[in-house]
Write an enzyme that holds these catalytic residues in place. Structure first.
Site, short mmCIF file in Angstrom:
data_model
loop_
_atom_site.label_atom_id
_atom_site.label_comp_id
_atom_site.label_asym_id
_atom_site.label_seq_id
_atom_site.Cartn_x
_atom_site.Cartn_y
_atom_site.Cartn_z
CB SER A 1 -1.08 0.39 0.68
OG SER A 1 -0.10 -0.04 2.29
CG HIS B 1 -3.74 -1.01 -2.33
ND1 HIS B 1 -4.22 0.71 -2.55
CD2 HIS B 1 -3.74 -0.68 -1.29
CE1 HIS B 1 -4.35 1.24 -1.18
NE2 HIS B 1 -4.08 0.58 -0.29
CE LYS C 1 -7.27 0.07 0.86
NZ LYS C 1 -6.92 -0.25 1.90
#
Ligand SMILES: *Cc1c(COP(=O)(O)O)cnc(C)c1O
Length: 713
Positions: free
Chosen positions: A503, A531, A564
């Site tokens: 990250s 991610h 996300k």
């Protein structure tokens, strides 16, 4: 409250200097205090008198400078706890000082004291490395001057004559809070004053009643620090420039104590006699430092002098003996501030998108700091589904999944996620954080082992800690290191866990190799695709798609989040049915927290629909990331990424924060990432690209970043 810094310098004319340069004449004395407006006139007079009567001789140049200090810039610190140790001779005093310094962490205090004559020639303090005793002052003629400090309360008698004691305690308190400070030793250069002190964050302020012969004009001050060159620079900046106000100063010095025992400390005469019998003055310092419980007149005064920040006593009698429970919080905040590590929230006032507006601001900023990679959080279809879900299902779920909070929406999303990740089943958690903690604590316990990449996300680290398993941290993405460590523990129950996309650095874990090592030594493999989902792979399925994982090379446990690229909220775990069934009964964050409400679940479903129908969003995101790196490289910046995260290492924490602030002035919002998110001294700007950034925006952003980094000192 109006505050002023008042500064006095007294010197003697030097024949070689012109009339305008006499402030650089031979130094005699100096002093500097932050005081309230009403104290300025008396103190100015007091300082002039003090200069005129200084035992080093009569000055013919006295400079008084008075400057306003904005109160909101001042750190408030609690005075260090005070003790006084009675010593009869300088030898005894210096031996005691050495013992204290050693206890504070100075490696060779005797050798350091040999440098005291040199320190006495400096106007400021000598700054030494606590281990090597290397000199670290930026200017070795001048030393490091502790300035810009005062007492938070108006002195009871501002002009009552010199108060070595309070002034020294203010200085020592400020210095002890410097980043990396190990200890300070001070011997006065006043021929009439033989009491000196050793101070440190752990020891407090320890007065030693005899540190030199009466009449000697030799004194000196040494600060011992530990840390990188950047830490040292930060400490010097703090000591010389950050204004500090010290609270709860005792009026009078603590009574001498020869031994740590409370009974003797309460009867100083008897303690002094013990010293006179010739018995060793060596006391157990550890013992006397362990609990600076308030006792005696000084401590009483300290408590009576409570300022307005002091909470009221809990009840009659008892409270005065208890330490101030808020002190550690105030001091912790002050320390964070001094180190540039304070964090605050920043509210956004506009709807999510690639342009944002901070609350209270006029201007829109280009957002290069969002995890909403595919611009789905603001997508009209996602919003409509979330709104519709609230209309149908209500605002809250009303219970945990295992009681009454499970809606058909939750199970539908779990089926969709399992299908999306090509696994048998999935389980929803409220956040990705809870998913990591839930998996690691459910599958591992005492006696088990977890192999964790050195740069794993905090939620994995917290899961490791809470599991109480043995945690073995392997070098970042170093599969040889991992394999060597895993081999040693083959046969134990355990997990190898890694971020799929890291990250803070944006790089990928070598997932197939990691899975192979896990299989070879009998451990579970677990990757966190927070991610990676929506970012990696031709259709955004994540690292498993990117690396073309076959059923044989699929990780056993895939964690992800809808917060996300999916633009919603909610963590999830994907894997075999047995794994999911086990977690359903055992993962505490799943069991003991209220189920997600309908809105984020419906939003995630809508986002999955869009992602599956419009894989070109993922391609656009990947193209933007590559394009942005190329733009930065054109400006000679080292930029590369395997994901949508582009780190730009700056190093110094304060510099990173400053760079982000300047970019914000230029209309670009990105994050300065500092310790503890990344290692100390590796602070960075972290830019993330989105699928809806235009090329023109990315060109502009890269140019601005390059300019700001170049201009920064
Ligand atoms: C953001 C993140 C998480 C936490 O996900 P939330 O849903 O925000 O709690 C977990 N792991 C990694 C690697 C992350 O970046």
């Amino acid at each position: 409250m109006e505050l002023y810094n008042i500064k006095m310098r007294a010197s003697r004319t030097r024949a070689d200097l012109g009339p305008g340069e006499q402030s650089y004449g031979e130094h005699i004395s100096g002093a500097e205090h932050i005081v309230r407006a009403e104290e300025v006139p008396d103190l100015a007079r007091e300082l002039v008198l003090r200069a005129q009567k200084h035992s080093r001789g009569r000055p013919d140049f006295i400079n008084i400078k008075v400057e306003a200090v904005p109160e909101d810039r001042c750190l408030h610190l609690q005075a260090l706890p005070v003790r006084t140790l009675a010593c009869r001779t300088p030898q005894e005093g210096l031996a005691t000082a050495c013992q204290l310094l050693r206890e504070a962490g100075v490696a060779q205090p005797e050798a350091a004291l040999q440098l005291m004559p040199l320190a006495s020639t400096l106007r400021g303090a000598m700054l030494l490395d606590a281990d090597s005793l290397a000199r670290l002052e930026p200017d070795q003629q001048r030393g490091v001057r502790a300035t810009s400090m005062g007492r938070a309360e108006v002195a009871a008698s501002a002009a009552s004559g010199k108060n070595h004691y309070q002034e020294a305690l203010v200085l020592a308190t400020k210095v002890a809070h410097a980043p990396g400070m190990v200890a300070e030793i001070c011997i006065s250069d006043d021929p009439d004053y033989v009491t000196g002190y050793v101070a440190s964050p752990s020891l407090g302020y320890v007065r030693i009643t005899c540190m030199k012969e009466m009449g000697s004009p030799h004194g000196g001050r040494i600060f011992f620090v530990r840390g990188s060159a950047e830490d040292v620079a930060r400490a010097v900046h703090y000591i010389e420039h950050i204004p500090v106000l010290v609270e709860n100063l005792p009026e009078t010095p603590a009574q001498p104590q020869q031994r740590a025992k409370a009974a003797q400390a309460a009867r100083p005469e008897q303690a002094a006699q013990t010293g006179q019998t010739g018995r060793s003055p060596r006391i157990s310092l550890a013992e006397s430092c362990a609990a600076p419980a308030p006792q005696g007149a000084a401590e009483q005064a300290r408590h009576n002098a409570a300022g307005e920040h002091q909470p009221p006593a809990a009840g009659p009698g008892a409270a005065s003996a208890l330490p101030d429970k808020w002190a550690s919080i105030r001091e912790g905040l002050a320390r964070l501030e001094a180190q540039g590590l304070t964090r605050t929230v920043r509210d956004m006032a506009a709807a999510p998108g690639h342009m944002v507006r901070c609350a209270g601001a006029e201007r829109e900023l280009l957002l290069l700091a969002s995890n909403d990679y595919l611009a789905l959080a603001g997508d009209a279809r996602v919003r409509a589904r979330a709104a519709e879900a609230v209309r149908v299902w209500g605002a809250g779920s009303g219970g945990s999944r295992l009681t009454t909070g499970s809606l058909v929406l939750h199970s539908e999303l779990e089926r969709r996620l399992a299908a999306f990740k090509h696994t048998e089943k999935a389980l929803l958690f409220n956040t990705g954080y809870m998913a990591n903690v839930g998996v690691l604590t459910a599958l591992c316990g005492k006696g088990d082992v977890i192999f964790s990449d050195a740069l794993n996300h905090a939620s994995i680290i917290d899961g490791c800690r809470q599991s109480r398993a043995e945690v073995i941290v392997y070098a970042h993405n170093d599969m040889a290191d991992l394999a060597a460590r895993a081999r040693k523990h083959a046969g134990r129950r355990g997990i190898i866990v890694s971020d799929a996309v890291f990250s803070m650095d944006g790089d990928c874990a070598p997932v197939p190799e990691l899975v192979a090592i896990a299989d070879r030594y009998g451990f579970f493999s677990m990757i966190d695709e927070a991610h990676a989902t929506g970012v990696l792979g031709a259709t955004g399925r994540g690292a498993t798609e990117h690396f073309c994982c076959t059923p044989d090379s699929m990780p056993d446990i895939i964690v992800g989040t809808a917060s996300k690229a999916l633009g919603a909220e909610g963590g999830f775990v994907c894997g075999r049915a047995a794994l999911i069934d086990y977690l359903t009964s055992r993962a505490r964050p799943f069991i003991f927290s209220t189920a997600l409400s309908a809105a984020p679940v419906a939003a995630a479903l809508a986002a999955l629909d869009i992602l599956e129908a419009e894989p070109e969003r993922v391609a656009q995101l990947q193209a933007n990331a590559a394009f942005f790196c190329a733009c930065l490289q054109e400006h000679d910046l080292q930029a590369s990424t395997q994901s949508a995260i582009v780190p730009l290492i700056v190093g110094d924490e304060a510099r990173a924060v400053q760079a982000a602030a300047r970019l914000q002035e230029q209309g670009i919002l990105l994050s300065a990432i500092r310790y503890p998110s990344v290692a100390r001294g590796s602070a960075r700007l972290r830019a993330t690209v989105r699928s809806d950034h235009s090329q023109e925006e990315l060109v502009r952003a890269a140019a601005a970043i390059a300019r700001v980094l170049q201009e920064l000192p």
